[in-house]
Design an enzyme around this catalytic site. Structure first.
Site, PDB file in Angstrom:
ATOM      1  CG  HIS A  77      34.142  10.404  61.850  1.00 14.33           C
ATOM      2  ND1 HIS A  77      34.922  10.242  60.718  1.00 14.33           N
ATOM      3  CD2 HIS A  77      35.009  10.469  62.904  1.00 14.33           C
ATOM      4  CE1 HIS A  77      36.195  10.196  61.069  1.00 14.33           C
ATOM      5  NE2 HIS A  77      36.277  10.335  62.377  1.00 14.33           N
TER       6      HIS A  77
ATOM      7  CG  HIS B  14      39.630  15.865  59.536  1.00 17.20           C
ATOM      8  ND1 HIS B  14      39.038  15.148  58.504  1.00 17.20           N
ATOM      9  CD2 HIS B  14      40.306  14.954  60.284  1.00 17.20           C
ATOM     10  CE1 HIS B  14      39.331  13.862  58.650  1.00 17.20           C
ATOM     11  NE2 HIS B  14      40.097  13.723  59.717  1.00 17.20           N
TER      12      HIS B  14
END
Length: 340
Positions: A56, A131
């Protein structure tokens, strides 16, 4: 049967991984060639029926505290990030992996969850992983993956470009050109999911499936539409709720026409971050819950109505990749019994 599976595991993990080009940690044993090592009975099984380990936010092993806050963040966070300490705390919650791409590949990871963005003020239109904070250049990541694939010609990877930020048509064209330049003939054209087996890909010398969650996929034969790889998201901090969600979405999985990603991850809420501000994602949420998630993984079975791709945060904290790969032994046992 259990004894046989243990022997298979030792054979499959017998490779000693060489140090990564970055000079980072060396793994004593690895799954660098686990697809090539699968028994012949599984070579013609659709990849959508195999158990495949994934990560992930795969690129987030490094983020740049000195860069601007990413366009995936709210205006309020961007204002707060003007304080240098805030970026240091953001890093603790933005990083979801310890291993580089190469180290993840050596460990057996074959699915990569990718979020990308242009960077404010970057005149050359370069694309970066994102991110919260900016990561490495996408080009550098692609080249690292390609280097591994050249050395391991029977391994197949899934690159899932599922979030795009601050990208116009020119940015998309640049990114797609980079993908072509990096992988060339290794790219697999989109076609029937059921036709994708190890054997057919080996015969074509194709190793890379690119999923592109944006209408631009229609313009390029080697881009697979995002709908072919659904990845339901539980969005919870509770292991119990996560497992219930995973079970429910697996029961609703379409047996044909798509791959399936089980996101075995917990997602922090604002109050979770506030309580564990300094500890970060790994120490606050992942470390203590990952063993329970791994226990769930070990109870699963691959197949048309079973698990396919399973993703996790910090895949190195437990023997995640090996646990997923070993589920394929159940498929072989079923096929062997069917032949009896």
């Amino acid at each position: 049967m259990l004894a046989v599976r243990k022997v298979r595991r030792k054979l499959r993990m017998g490779t000693i991984c060489s140090p990564s080009p970055s000079g980072t940690k060396t793994l004593e044993v690895c799954n660098a060639d686990w697809m090539a090592s699968l028994p012949p009975l599984l070579h013609n099984v659709p990849l959508s029926n195999l158990a495949i380990p994934g990560s992930h936010d795969s690129f987030s092993y490094w983020v740049d505290e000195k860069s601007p806050v990413g366009p995936d963040q709210t205006p309020a966070i961007k204002r707060l990030a003007r304080i240098s300490l805030v970026k240091k705390l953001m890093k603790k919650w933005s990083v979801t992996q310890n291993l580089t791409f190469r180290e993840q590949l050596d460990a057996g990871i074959r699915y990569f969850d990718l979020r990308v963005s242009s960077k404010p003020g970057d005149a050359d239109q370069e694309i970066y992983f994102i991110h919260g904070l900016f990561g490495i250049r996408v080009w550098d990541g692609l080249m690292e993956i390609d280097s591994f694939l050249t050395q391991h010609p029977q391994e197949i990877v899934f690159l899932d470009f599922n979030h795009f930020y601050a990208m116009d048509e020119a940015h998309h064209k640049r990114l797609i050109l980079r993908i072509q330049e990096a992988f060339g003939n290794k790219l697999c054209s989109a076609c029937s999911v059921e036709s994708m087996t190890l054997q057919t890909l080996w015969e074509k010398k194709s190793q890379v499936l690119i999923f592109y969650h944006c209408p631009f996929y229609k313009q390029y034969p080697f881009l697979w539409p995002g709908k072919k790889i659904p990845a339901p998201w539980a969005n919870t901090t509770s292991v119990r709720k996560l497992i219930l969600f995973l079970e429910t979405t697996l029961s609703e999985r379409s047996p044909h026409g798509s791959f399936h990603v089980s996101q075995a991850i917990l997602t922090p809420r604002v109050k979770t971050i506030a309580r564990g501000l300094v500890g970060g994602l790994k120490n606050t949420l992942v470390h203590r819950n990952l063993p329970a998630i791994l226990d769930w993984v070990k109870t699963q079975k691959p197949g048309a109505l079973g698990v396919n791709i399973i993703t996790s945060d910090f895949v190195d904290l437990v023997d995640f990749a090996t646990a997923v790969i070993e589920l394929n032994d159940l498929l072989q046992e079923d096929r062997a019994l069917a032949k009896c």
